[in-house]
Design a protein around this motif. Structure first.
Motif, mmCIF file in Angstrom:
data_model
loop_
_atom_site.group_PDB
_atom_site.id
_atom_site.type_symbol
_atom_site.label_atom_id
_atom_site.label_comp_id
_atom_site.label_asym_id
_atom_site.label_seq_id
_atom_site.Cartn_x
_atom_site.Cartn_y
_atom_site.Cartn_z
ATOM 1 N N LEU A 12 43.936 55.258 38.674
ATOM 2 C CA LEU A 12 43.594 54.911 39.994
ATOM 3 C C LEU A 12 42.119 54.211 39.927
ATOM 4 C CD1 LEU A 12 44.708 57.956 42.106
ATOM 5 C CD2 LEU A 12 45.345 55.500 42.316
ATOM 6 N N GLN A 13 41.190 54.966 39.045
ATOM 7 C CA GLN A 13 40.127 54.169 38.681
ATOM 8 C C GLN A 13 40.109 52.755 38.288
ATOM 9 O OE1 GLN A 13 38.354 57.183 36.116
ATOM 10 N NE2 GLN A 13 37.469 58.444 37.871
ATOM 11 N N HIS A 14 41.110 52.542 37.280
ATOM 12 C CA HIS A 14 41.110 51.064 37.037
ATOM 13 C C HIS A 14 41.747 50.268 38.175
ATOM 14 C CE1 HIS A 14 40.052 52.544 33.078
ATOM 15 N NE2 HIS A 14 39.952 51.332 32.536
ATOM 16 N N ALA A 15 42.680 50.883 38.858
ATOM 17 C CA ALA A 15 43.460 50.077 39.768
ATOM 18 C C ALA A 15 42.630 49.502 41.051
ATOM 19 C CB ALA A 15 44.593 51.217 40.528
ATOM 20 N N VAL A 16 41.459 49.976 41.051
ATOM 21 C CA VAL A 16 40.438 49.375 42.148
ATOM 22 C C VAL A 16 40.363 47.899 42.102
ATOM 23 C CG1 VAL A 16 39.512 51.457 42.608
ATOM 24 C CG2 VAL A 16 38.347 49.882 40.980
ATOM 25 N N VAL A 17 40.518 47.346 40.872
ATOM 26 C CA VAL A 17 40.357 46.101 40.657
ATOM 27 C C VAL A 17 41.416 45.178 41.619
ATOM 28 C CG1 VAL A 17 41.902 45.673 38.710
ATOM 29 C CG2 VAL A 17 39.896 44.105 38.824
ATOM 30 N N TYR A 18 42.545 45.921 41.863
ATOM 31 C CA TYR A 18 43.645 45.210 42.493
ATOM 32 C C TYR A 18 43.565 45.478 44.152
ATOM 33 C CZ TYR A 18 45.793 43.937 38.223
ATOM 34 O OH TYR A 18 46.047 43.339 36.926
ATOM 35 N N PHE A 19 42.507 46.198 44.541
ATOM 36 C CA PHE A 19 42.483 46.619 45.727
ATOM 37 C C PHE A 19 42.492 45.389 46.901
ATOM 38 C CE2 PHE A 19 40.852 51.254 46.139
ATOM 39 C CZ PHE A 19 41.845 51.805 45.261
ATOM 40 N N PRO A 20 41.681 44.192 46.357
ATOM 41 C CA PRO A 20 41.364 43.306 47.440
ATOM 42 C C PRO A 20 42.968 42.448 47.367
ATOM 43 C CG PRO A 20 39.510 43.277 46.008
ATOM 44 C CD PRO A 20 40.402 44.271 45.533
ATOM 45 N N LEU A 21 43.379 42.297 46.364
ATOM 46 C CA LEU A 21 44.774 41.546 46.106
ATOM 47 C C LEU A 21 45.762 42.254 47.215
ATOM 48 C CD1 LEU A 21 46.799 39.698 45.121
ATOM 49 C CD2 LEU A 21 47.062 41.123 42.968
ATOM 50 N N VAL A 22 45.841 43.657 46.993
ATOM 51 C CA VAL A 22 46.741 44.272 47.869
ATOM 52 C C VAL A 22 46.439 44.408 49.197
ATOM 53 C CG1 VAL A 22 47.806 46.574 48.353
ATOM 54 C CG2 VAL A 22 47.333 46.065 45.915
ATOM 55 N N GLY A 23 45.386 44.360 49.416
ATOM 56 C CA GLY A 23 44.700 44.220 50.853
ATOM 57 C C GLY A 23 45.032 43.025 51.545
ATOM 58 N N GLY A 24 44.945 41.861 50.609
ATOM 59 C CA GLY A 24 45.201 40.564 51.110
ATOM 60 C C GLY A 24 46.719 40.498 51.501
ATOM 61 N N LEU A 25 47.627 41.108 50.609
ATOM 62 C CA LEU A 25 49.209 41.265 50.998
ATOM 63 C C LEU A 25 49.409 42.000 52.311
ATOM 64 C CD1 LEU A 25 50.317 41.610 47.307
ATOM 65 C CD2 LEU A 25 50.490 39.798 48.700
ATOM 66 N N ILE A 26 48.653 42.889 52.338
ATOM 67 C CA ILE A 26 48.775 43.810 53.727
ATOM 68 C C ILE A 26 48.300 42.860 54.855
ATOM 69 C CG2 ILE A 26 47.833 45.423 54.989
ATOM 70 C CD1 ILE A 26 47.445 47.075 52.457
#
Length: 261
Positions: free
Chosen positions: A37-51
């Motif tokens: 999860l600590q490494h997954a934050v790098v994909y937060f903006p990408l997932v946010g954009g998909l949302i």
């Protein structure tokens, strides 16, 4: 661990979608889950954009079905809240209650841990959702391509703001929340990578209206600087709720900027 696992972890954390984790057993070591999860934050903006893409699709579909702009906006926000489990809305309400009603550091942290909703939270959530709905209804007067670009950019930018705060601010000590561990300090390289991975989702907004995007970035920068200054003084760092609050507010800033077109 693979990049696919990091991306799936980000989807699982930010949404309610039942996405299975590839190559992981049920009895996996909790520390390994936390590191992912600590490494997954790098994909937060990408997932946010998909949302945001899903929100824009619901918004345009509602208008296409004949609903007036305000009703379409509220339906889209309702669909987004279901998709995310009202993750950032809850963080906004908790942060407003804590920062508005807490006098000491201990009181602020205690209020954040309280699941009950207070007056500050109700007011903050009402204004926040109301402004987002108004902004969505307003931009519906523009072509669908602009609506799509604005909504997706706002969603990606909100999650990118989370990384900006993670990179510049350490978490507060003494917090008692699982998201507090996920929300640990991040190296600047992950912030840069997060912006790069999500660039295709926020660059179209800049292409359409560079002046508005630049203005939104400046307002966002001022807000983040002042918010960081205040939370350092009040609690000494970040918490999961404060990070979620930042995401919601920055998302609103970009959407409000889009109404100026």
């Amino acid at each position: 661990m693979s990049e696919l696992q990091y991306f799936v972890a980000a989807v699982q954390f930010l949404t309610r979608l039942p996405v299975p984790m590839p190559g992981v057993t049920v009895d996996e070591d909790p520390q390994k889950i936390l590191r992912r999860l600590q490494h997954a934050v790098v994909y937060f903006p990408l997932v946010g954009g998909l949302i945001g893409l899903a929100t824009a699709a619901m918004l345009l579909a509602a208008v296409g079905a004949g609903f007036p702009p305000w009703i379409a906006a509220l339906l889209a926000l309702g669909g987004e809240a279901w998709l995310t489990g009202a993750f950032h809305e809850d963080a906004l309400a908790d942060s407003c209650d804590a920062l508005g009603g807490g006098w000491t550091r201990e009181q602020v942290l205690e209020i954040m841990r309280d699941s009950r909703l207070g007056t500050y939270g109700v007011v903050g959530l009402t204004i926040g959702i109301g402004l987002r709905a108004a902004a969505l209804a307003t931009i519906l007067t523009q072509p669908p391509a602009w609506v799509l670009a604005a909504v997706v950019c706002s969603a990606a930018s909100g999650r990118l703001a989370i990384l900006a705060l993670m990179v510049t601010t350490a978490p507060t000590v003494g917090r008692e929340a699982k998201t507090g561990d996920v929300a640990g300090r991040q190296p600047i390289g992950r912030g840069v990578a997060a912006a790069a991975f999500s660039a295709a989702l926020w660059l179209p907004f800049w292409f359409f209206e560079p002046a508005i995007m630049t203005g939104s970035l400046l307002v966002t920068g001022v807000f983040l600087w002042e918010f960081r200054r205040r939370i350092l003084r009040r609690v000494g760092g970040t918490t999961g709720d404060l990070l979620g609050c930042v995401a919601f507010v920055v998302q609103g800033i970009v959407l409000l900027g889009a109404t100026l077109r």
